[in-house]
Design an enzyme around this catalytic site. Structure first.
Site, PDB file in Angstrom:
ATOM      1  N   HIS A  91      61.519  26.951  31.062  1.00 23.34           N
ATOM      2  CA  HIS A  91      61.684  28.385  30.804  1.00 23.34           C
ATOM      3  C   HIS A  91      62.615  29.039  31.813  1.00 23.34           C
ATOM      4  CE1 HIS A  91      59.991  32.159  28.883  1.00 23.34           C
ATOM      5  NE2 HIS A  91      60.199  31.328  27.886  1.00 23.34           N
ATOM      6  N   LYS A 120      45.355  45.049  34.424  1.00 25.49           N
ATOM      7  CA  LYS A 120      46.281  44.124  33.745  1.00 25.49           C
ATOM      8  C   LYS A 120      45.499  43.264  32.763  1.00 25.49           C
ATOM      9  CE  LYS A 120      50.671  43.998  35.164  1.00 25.49           C
ATOM     10  NZ  LYS A 120      51.296  43.634  36.419  1.00 25.49           N
ATOM     11  N   MET A 146      45.459  39.849  31.041  1.00 29.71           N
ATOM     12  CA  MET A 146      46.129  38.565  31.244  1.00 29.71           C
ATOM     13  C   MET A 146      46.501  37.908  29.913  1.00 29.71           C
ATOM     14  SD  MET A 146      46.621  38.446  34.273  1.00 29.71           S
ATOM     15  CE  MET A 146      46.133  39.440  35.654  1.00 29.71           C
ATOM     16  N   GLY A 147      47.709  37.339  29.877  1.00 30.00           N
ATOM     17  CA  GLY A 147      48.188  36.729  28.637  1.00 30.00           C
ATOM     18  C   GLY A 147      49.054  37.681  27.828  1.00 30.00           C
ATOM     19  N   PHE A 148      49.360  38.856  28.407  1.00 26.65           N
ATOM     20  CA  PHE A 148      50.205  39.832  27.695  1.00 26.65           C
ATOM     21  C   PHE A 148      51.390  40.258  28.551  1.00 26.65           C
ATOM     22  CE2 PHE A 148      46.450  39.871  25.269  1.00 26.65           C
ATOM     23  CZ  PHE A 148      46.893  40.097  23.975  1.00 26.65           C
ATOM     24  N   HIS A 163      55.756  40.218  29.415  1.00 25.99           N
ATOM     25  CA  HIS A 163      56.671  39.196  29.921  1.00 25.99           C
ATOM     26  C   HIS A 163      57.804  39.844  30.698  1.00 25.99           C
ATOM     27  CE1 HIS A 163      59.232  35.622  30.032  1.00 25.99           C
ATOM     28  NE2 HIS A 163      58.096  34.970  29.871  1.00 25.99           N
ATOM     29  N   ARG A 165      56.966  31.429  21.703  1.00 23.98           N
ATOM     30  CA  ARG A 165      55.962  30.355  21.792  1.00 23.98           C
ATOM     31  C   ARG A 165      54.613  30.797  21.250  1.00 23.98           C
ATOM     32  NH1 ARG A 165      57.077  29.685  28.104  1.00 23.98           N
ATOM     33  NH2 ARG A 165      56.867  31.931  27.815  1.00 23.98           N
ATOM     34  N   ASP A 174      50.710  32.159  27.114  1.00 22.17           N
ATOM     35  CA  ASP A 174      49.408  31.784  27.669  1.00 22.17           C
ATOM     36  C   ASP A 174      48.207  32.236  26.837  1.00 22.17           C
ATOM     37  OD1 ASP A 174      50.066  30.280  29.902  1.00 22.17           O
ATOM     38  OD2 ASP A 174      50.467  32.056  31.119  1.00 22.17           O
TER      39      ASP A 174
HETATM   40  C1  LIG Z   1      53.865  31.420  31.095  1.00 22.39           C
HETATM   41  C2  LIG Z   1      53.933  32.707  31.803  1.00 22.39           C
HETATM   42  O1  LIG Z   1      54.020  32.703  33.014  1.00 22.39           O
HETATM   43  S1  LIG Z   1      53.934  34.101  30.898  1.00 22.39           S
HETATM   44  C3  LIG Z   1      53.333  35.360  31.971  1.00 22.39           C
HETATM   45  C4  LIG Z   1      51.869  35.165  32.239  1.00 22.39           C
HETATM   46  N1  LIG Z   1      51.314  36.294  32.990  1.00 22.39           N
HETATM   47  C5  LIG Z   1      50.448  37.162  32.440  1.00 22.39           C
HETATM   48  O2  LIG Z   1      50.077  37.084  31.287  1.00 22.39           O
HETATM   49  C6  LIG Z   1      49.926  38.223  33.377  1.00 22.39           C
HETATM   50  C7  LIG Z   1      49.901  39.604  32.711  1.00 22.39           C
HETATM   51  N2  LIG Z   1      51.243  40.114  32.553  1.00 22.39           N
HETATM   52  C8  LIG Z   1      51.889  40.702  33.601  1.00 22.39           C
HETATM   53  O3  LIG Z   1      51.351  40.864  34.705  1.00 22.39           O
HETATM   54  C9  LIG Z   1      53.331  41.129  33.397  1.00 22.39           C
HETATM   55  O4  LIG Z   1      53.573  41.446  32.049  1.00 22.39           O
HETATM   56  C10 LIG Z   1      54.331  40.039  33.863  1.00 22.39           C
HETATM   57  C11 LIG Z   1      54.014  39.594  35.303  1.00 22.39           C
HETATM   58  C12 LIG Z   1      54.287  38.823  32.951  1.00 22.39           C
HETATM   59  C13 LIG Z   1      55.740  40.643  33.817  1.00 22.39           C
HETATM   60  O5  LIG Z   1      55.767  41.667  34.751  1.00 22.39           O
HETATM   61  P1  LIG Z   1      56.919  42.803  34.719  1.00 22.39           P
HETATM   62  O6  LIG Z   1      58.224  42.182  34.416  1.00 22.39           O
HETATM   63  O7  LIG Z   1      56.788  43.564  35.966  1.00 22.39           O
HETATM   64  O8  LIG Z   1      56.449  43.665  33.476  1.00 22.39           O
HETATM   65  P2  LIG Z   1      57.159  44.912  32.810  1.00 22.39           P
HETATM   66  O9  LIG Z   1      58.238  45.447  33.687  1.00 22.39           O
HETATM   67  O10 LIG Z   1      57.509  44.540  31.424  1.00 22.39           O
HETATM   68  O11 LIG Z   1      55.957  45.970  32.770  1.00 22.39           O
HETATM   69  C14 LIG Z   1      56.138  47.205  32.127  1.00 22.39           C
HETATM   70  C15 LIG Z   1      54.875  48.015  32.186  1.00 22.39           C
HETATM   71  O12 LIG Z   1      53.864  47.377  31.399  1.00 22.39           O
HETATM   72  C16 LIG Z   1      52.709  47.136  32.172  1.00 22.39           C
HETATM   73  N3  LIG Z   1      52.195  45.833  31.831  1.00 22.39           N
HETATM   74  C17 LIG Z   1      52.900  44.701  31.749  1.00 22.39           C
HETATM   75  N4  LIG Z   1      52.099  43.685  31.427  1.00 22.39           N
HETATM   76  C18 LIG Z   1      50.866  44.206  31.300  1.00 22.39           C
HETATM   77  C19 LIG Z   1      49.625  43.647  31.001  1.00 22.39           C
HETATM   78  N5  LIG Z   1      49.495  42.339  30.762  1.00 22.39           N
HETATM   79  N6  LIG Z   1      48.549  44.454  30.940  1.00 22.39           N
HETATM   80  C20 LIG Z   1      48.668  45.768  31.178  1.00 22.39           C
HETATM   81  N7  LIG Z   1      49.835  46.370  31.486  1.00 22.39           N
HETATM   82  C21 LIG Z   1      50.914  45.579  31.550  1.00 22.39           C
HETATM   83  C22 LIG Z   1      53.215  47.124  33.616  1.00 22.39           C
HETATM   84  O13 LIG Z   1      52.160  47.410  34.521  1.00 22.39           O
HETATM   85  C23 LIG Z   1      54.276  48.178  33.566  1.00 22.39           C
HETATM   86  O14 LIG Z   1      53.644  49.429  33.607  1.00 22.39           O
HETATM   87  P3  LIG Z   1      54.214  50.607  34.557  1.00 22.39           P
HETATM   88  O15 LIG Z   1      55.618  50.827  34.075  1.00 22.39           O
HETATM   89  O16 LIG Z   1      53.274  51.724  34.313  1.00 22.39           O
HETATM   90  O17 LIG Z   1      54.147  50.026  35.940  1.00 22.39           O
HETATM   91  O1  LIG Z   2      59.662  33.003  32.236  1.00 23.94           O
HETATM   92  C1  LIG Z   2      58.722  33.506  32.879  1.00 23.94           C
HETATM   93  O2  LIG Z   2      58.872  34.447  33.704  1.00 23.94           O
HETATM   94  C2  LIG Z   2      57.343  33.022  32.712  1.00 23.94           C
HETATM   95  C3  LIG Z   2      57.169  32.119  31.548  1.00 23.94           C
HETATM   96  O3  LIG Z   2      57.036  32.541  30.420  1.00 23.94           O
HETATM   97  C4  LIG Z   2      57.240  30.685  31.779  1.00 23.94           C
HETATM   98  O4  LIG Z   2      57.511  30.252  32.911  1.00 23.94           O
HETATM   99  O5  LIG Z   2      57.015  29.915  30.829  1.00 23.94           O
END
Ligand SMILES: CC(=O)SCCNC(=O)CCNC(=O)[C@H](O)C(C)(C)COP(=O)(O)OP(=O)(O)OC[C@H]1O[C@@H](n2cnc3c(N)ncnc32)[C@H](O)[C@@H]1OP(=O)(O)O
Ligand SMILES: O=C([O-])CC(=O)C(=O)O
Length: 375
Positions: free
Chosen positions: A186, A254, A256-258, A260, A269, A311
């Protein structure tokens, strides 16, 4: 004071280098590995073919794939000193810490002496990581010292076989295959970037992979599949799930699982693993977890326009295959090691040490105060 707009924090939107491995969210392309669409790979490929594609640069022909599968099968055994280390790690350790230690210990025993060995070291890690986690898990949870050298043709089948002492069903082997393909690569995600930063100092492959495992462990990255499971398993009905999610959103928690960092409307995916999660739910006669997951997805989109990432539906899929929740993120490692190693090759091929600058926001000048005179 330096200008530090929120939009650029976390290096968001900035290119940190080039890659021929993967496109993420590129208009019209969704997700591709070396130009192949993820949907097509998940539908038609074996994970071992995808590993070959990433690590060796092209899809294998029949003879090359057969050789590669045989080669990986021959690399599943663990050295006695590594088994001894794994046996010292307590049963309540986090399995991602076990993966980290396992990769690092392998680096002590089979050190990469020169970059010419990088292909061999990567194949060995790919073959050995499922053995490492399952050896530790079965020793500490079931009190048995398993033989990690199974004859299974696939990495996913091998993992499930070791975990359960029995070959995987066709359905489970199929889902593991798809899951490993989806998680393989990714672009410049946090763990891969960790690996590339480490590689840029001309460090060894085991250090790059060990560091990447540490980055993947966090709940904002790979750890989200476990965190999503811990959340949805609390709810007994879609109605309860909706109430709880609304409360969490109200409290600005937050989910989790939402969401990107790169995708804006969907994670390509998600639809793939969601469909397999549904199939597995039917297979086990589930009438709670899958409907709960679907409702959470609908509420998150309705309320926040946030979509399920890779996820979220992985949580249910792994759960329906009876995989313990704490092994969810280690499975991600068993797959993503292919992407990490391929990125290390790329970094080494055209290397310059990765060393960005920082915007200084501390005091302009600090007056030295002798120790005895400090408040
Ligand atoms: C395979 C992977 O690694 S996929 C990623 C797995 N991680 C998760 O599922 C953890 C939950 N998700 C998150 O923490 C985030 O969406 C991340 C870390 C994946 C991306 O973070 P960022 O790039 O900073 O997100 P982005 O800029 O799009 O966020 C925009 C807004 O949505 C909010 N937001 C984003 N994701 C979430 C969430 N899962 N739940 C609630 N609010 C959320 C942010 O807090 C932000 O709000 P704000 O503007 O009031 O601060
Ligand atoms: O690209 C990212 O930031 C996280 C992700 O979805 C992955 O690593 O599969």
């Amino acid at each position: 004071m330096a200008d530090n707009p929120v939009s650029s924090t976390g290096l968001r939107g900035q290119s940190a280098g080039s890659t021929a491995l993967c496109t993420v969210g590129k208009s019209g392309a969704g997700l591709t590995y070396r130009g192949y669409d993820i949907k097509e790979l998940a539908d038609k490929a074996r994970f071992e073919e995808v590993a070959y594609l990433l690590l060796k640069g092209k899809l294998p022909n029949r003879a090359e794939l057969d050789d590669y599968v045989t080669r990986l099968k021959g690399l599943r055994g663990l050295p006695p000193a590594l088994k001894t280390v794994l046996e010292q790690i307590p049963a309540d350790a986090h399995p991602m810490d076990v993966m980290r230690t396992g990769a690092s210990m392998l680096g002590n025993l089979e050190t990469e002496q020169s970059f010419e060995e990088q292909q061999d070291v990567s194949d060995r890690l790919l073959a050995a990581l499922p053995s490492i986690i399952c050896y530790w898990y079965r020793y500490t949870h079931d009190g048995v010292r398993i033989d990690t050298e199974t004859d299974d043709d696939s990495v996913g089948g091998h993992f499930l076989h070791l975990l359960r002492d029995a070959p995987a069903s066709e359905l489970h082997a199929r889902v593991m295959n798809v899951s490993l393909i989806l998680y393989a690569e990714h672009e410049f995600n946090a763990s891969t970037f960790t690996a590339r930063v480490c590689a840029s100092t001309l460090s060894d492959m085991h250090s790059c992979v060990t560091g990447a495992i540490g980055s993947l462990r966090g709940p904002l990255h790979g750890g989200a599949n476990e965190a999503a499971m811990a959340m949805i398993e609390n709810w007994q009905s879609p109605e309860e799930a909706e109430r709880e999610i609304l409360g969490m959103l109200e409290r600005k928690e937050k989910i989790m699982g939402f969401g990107h960092a790169i995708y804006r409307e969907s994670d390509p995916r998600n639809a793939i693993i969601k469909q397999w999660s549904k199939r597995l739910a039917e297979d086990v006669g589930d009438s709670v977890l899958y409907p709960v997951s679907e409702r959470v997805e609908a509420v998150m989109w309705r309320e926040k326009k946030l979509f399920s990432n890779a996820d979220f539906f992985h949580a249910g899929a792994y759960h329906f295959m009876d995989i313990p929740t704490k092994l969810f993120t280690p499975i991600f490692v068993c797959s993503r090691v292919t992407g990490w190693c391929a990125h290390v090759f790329e970094q080494r091929e055209n290397n310059r040490i990765i060393r960005p600058s920082a915007d200084y926001v501390g005091p302009e000048h600090s007056e030295w105060v002798p120790l005895e005179q400090r408040a």
